[in-house]
Write a protein that holds these residues in place. Structure first.
Motif, PDB file in Angstrom:
ATOM      1  N   THR A 192       0.864  -1.173   0.000  1.00 49.93           N
ATOM      2  CA  THR A 192       0.000   0.000   0.000  1.00 49.93           C
ATOM      3  C   THR A 192       0.910   1.236   0.000  1.00 49.93           C
ATOM      4  OG1 THR A 192      -0.093   0.223   2.407  1.00 49.93           O
ATOM      5  CG2 THR A 192      -1.760  -1.211   1.359  1.00 49.93           C
ATOM      6  N   PRO A 193       0.421   2.369  -0.491  1.00 44.60           N
ATOM      7  CA  PRO A 193       1.234   3.590  -0.423  1.00 44.60           C
ATOM      8  C   PRO A 193       1.625   3.928   1.017  1.00 44.60           C
ATOM      9  CG  PRO A 193      -0.608   3.911  -1.898  1.00 44.60           C
ATOM     10  CD  PRO A 193      -0.831   2.587  -1.222  1.00 44.60           C
ATOM     11  N   GLU A 194       0.707   3.735   1.934  1.00 45.41           N
ATOM     12  CA  GLU A 194       0.975   4.011   3.345  1.00 45.41           C
ATOM     13  C   GLU A 194       2.116   3.136   3.863  1.00 45.41           C
ATOM     14  OE1 GLU A 194      -1.491   3.994   7.554  1.00 45.41           O
ATOM     15  OE2 GLU A 194      -2.268   2.852   5.869  1.00 45.41           O
ATOM     16  N   GLU A 195       2.059   1.850   3.564  1.00 42.67           N
ATOM     17  CA  GLU A 195       3.108   0.920   4.022  1.00 42.67           C
ATOM     18  C   GLU A 195       4.466   1.280   3.414  1.00 42.67           C
ATOM     19  OE1 GLU A 195       3.867  -3.923   3.985  1.00 42.67           O
ATOM     20  OE2 GLU A 195       2.374  -3.064   2.629  1.00 42.67           O
ATOM     21  N   ALA A 196       4.470   1.592   2.132  1.00 43.72           N
ATOM     22  CA  ALA A 196       5.720   1.951   1.458  1.00 43.72           C
ATOM     23  C   ALA A 196       6.338   3.199   2.084  1.00 43.72           C
ATOM     24  CB  ALA A 196       5.464   2.161  -0.035  1.00 43.72           C
ATOM     25  N   PHE A 197       5.525   4.237   2.265  1.00 42.41           N
ATOM     26  CA  PHE A 197       6.025   5.487   2.833  1.00 42.41           C
ATOM     27  C   PHE A 197       6.506   5.294   4.265  1.00 42.41           C
ATOM     28  CE2 PHE A 197       5.210   9.466   5.203  1.00 42.41           C
ATOM     29  CZ  PHE A 197       6.151  10.265   4.582  1.00 42.41           C
ATOM     30  N   GLN A 198       5.723   4.609   5.083  1.00 41.86           N
ATOM     31  CA  GLN A 198       6.116   4.404   6.481  1.00 41.86           C
ATOM     32  C   GLN A 198       7.424   3.629   6.588  1.00 41.86           C
ATOM     33  OE1 GLN A 198       2.706   2.629   8.409  1.00 41.86           O
ATOM     34  NE2 GLN A 198       1.917   4.619   9.016  1.00 41.86           N
ATOM     35  N   THR A 199       7.608   2.634   5.746  1.00 44.27           N
ATOM     36  CA  THR A 199       8.848   1.853   5.777  1.00 44.27           C
ATOM     37  C   THR A 199      10.045   2.716   5.392  1.00 44.27           C
ATOM     38  OG1 THR A 199       7.625  -0.169   5.286  1.00 44.27           O
ATOM     39  CG2 THR A 199      10.016  -0.211   4.903  1.00 44.27           C
ATOM     40  N   ILE A 200       9.876   3.522   4.369  1.00 44.20           N
ATOM     41  CA  ILE A 200      10.952   4.428   3.958  1.00 44.20           C
ATOM     42  C   ILE A 200      11.317   5.372   5.098  1.00 44.20           C
ATOM     43  CG2 ILE A 200      11.512   6.413   2.481  1.00 44.20           C
ATOM     44  CD1 ILE A 200       9.837   5.025   0.285  1.00 44.20           C
ATOM     45  N   MET A 201      10.309   6.012   5.665  1.00 41.77           N
ATOM     46  CA  MET A 201      10.578   6.990   6.708  1.00 41.77           C
ATOM     47  C   MET A 201      11.165   6.334   7.953  1.00 41.77           C
ATOM     48  SD  MET A 201      10.139   9.773   5.251  1.00 41.77           S
ATOM     49  CE  MET A 201      10.595  10.713   6.695  1.00 41.77           C
ATOM     50  N   HIS A 202      10.700   5.167   8.308  1.00 36.59           N
ATOM     51  CA  HIS A 202      11.255   4.460   9.462  1.00 36.59           C
ATOM     52  C   HIS A 202      12.729   4.141   9.213  1.00 36.59           C
ATOM     53  CE1 HIS A 202      12.030   1.198  12.335  1.00 36.59           C
ATOM     54  NE2 HIS A 202      11.163   1.841  13.080  1.00 36.59           N
ATOM     55  N   THR A 203      13.035   3.688   8.010  1.00 32.07           N
ATOM     56  CA  THR A 203      14.421   3.353   7.668  1.00 32.07           C
ATOM     57  C   THR A 203      15.301   4.602   7.688  1.00 32.07           C
ATOM     58  OG1 THR A 203      13.646   1.523   6.312  1.00 32.07           O
ATOM     59  CG2 THR A 203      15.905   2.277   5.930  1.00 32.07           C
ATOM     60  N   PHE A 204      14.810   5.708   7.123  1.00 27.75           N
ATOM     61  CA  PHE A 204      15.604   6.940   7.116  1.00 27.75           C
ATOM     62  C   PHE A 204      15.797   7.502   8.517  1.00 27.75           C
ATOM     63  CE2 PHE A 204      15.670   7.070   2.616  1.00 27.75           C
ATOM     64  CZ  PHE A 204      16.673   7.960   2.283  1.00 27.75           C
ATOM     65  N   LEU A 205      14.777   7.407   9.334  1.00 34.94           N
ATOM     66  CA  LEU A 205      14.866   7.995  10.665  1.00 34.94           C
ATOM     67  C   LEU A 205      15.607   7.119  11.668  1.00 34.94           C
ATOM     68  CD1 LEU A 205      11.287   9.525  10.926  1.00 34.94           C
ATOM     69  CD2 LEU A 205      13.440  10.753  10.572  1.00 34.94           C
ATOM     70  N   TYR A 206      15.480   5.801  11.537  1.00 32.86           N
ATOM     71  CA  TYR A 206      16.051   4.917  12.559  1.00 32.86           C
ATOM     72  C   TYR A 206      17.108   3.957  12.032  1.00 32.86           C
ATOM     73  CZ  TYR A 206      11.878   6.666  14.801  1.00 32.86           C
ATOM     74  OH  TYR A 206      10.904   7.491  15.287  1.00 32.86           O
TER      75      TYR A 206
END
Length: 187
Positions: free
Chosen positions: A167-181
């Motif tokens: 889902t777009p939500e899942e894709a975006f959240q995974t990207i942001m989680h990876t970039f932030l943490y």
């Protein structure tokens, strides 16, 4: 709501069912008791209606982003609110519908890409502000902007999401989680 806004809303609803490519002005008119003449009084073409639908969604998202970024919150809170807000908005994005933009309306898709790039710059401003205030590590904004934008273009991409059942939500959240943490597990 004026006639132009109703046409945009009705076409968005139709496109959610049929995709931008599959939705027709004939069906739009028939479903909503409008004449095609009325529709074409406000829009020169179906492509112009599609552009108005996309622009309305983008403007709604930008208003929310700017509200978050202009708040008095600290950078960590802004970042958290930014990710949450965009995740919620992406929940309503149908990759099949936006895939039609890439395939059949590349000029409109290019505008979407330009707007995504400008929104990434807002996010980078928060990261820079956060690093200056000691909330985040020092970063090279140029590198982070380029890498984050490239990742978003590759992953929050209709073809990639459909191919990988994301889902777009899942894709975006995974990207942001990876970039932030990062990807290193805490021990």
């Amino acid at each position: 709501m004026d006639t132009r806004e109703r046409i945009v809303l009705y076409f968005k609803e139709l496109a959610d069912e049929r995709g931008f490519y599959g939705a027709t002005v004939d069906e739009l008119a028939a479903r909503n008791n409008m004449s095609k003449r009325t529709i074409y009084r406000y829009f020169k073409s179906k492509e112009e209606i599609i552009e108005a639908v996309v622009l309305a969604k983008v403007q709604e998202v930008e208003r929310g982003i700017l509200s978050i970024l202009n708040s008095k919150e600290n950078p960590v809170k802004k970042m958290t609110q930014f990710v949450k807000f965009l995740s919620e908005k992406l929940r309503s994005f149908n990759p099949r519908v936006y895939g039609d933009l890439q395939r059949h309306y590349p000029g409109i898709w290019e505008k979407v890409e330009q707007l995504r790039a400008s929104n990434i710059k807002y996010l980078i401003q928060v990261m820079v502000e956060g690093s200056e205030q000691g909330y985040f590590k020092e970063i090279n904004p140029t590198i982070v902007t380029a890498s984050l934008l490239a990742t978003i273009r590759a992953v929050v991409n209709p073809a990639f999401m459909l191919e990988n059942n994301l889902t777009p939500e899942e894709a975006f959240q995974t990207i942001m989680h990876t970039f932030l943490y990062g990807i290193v597990a805490e021990r």
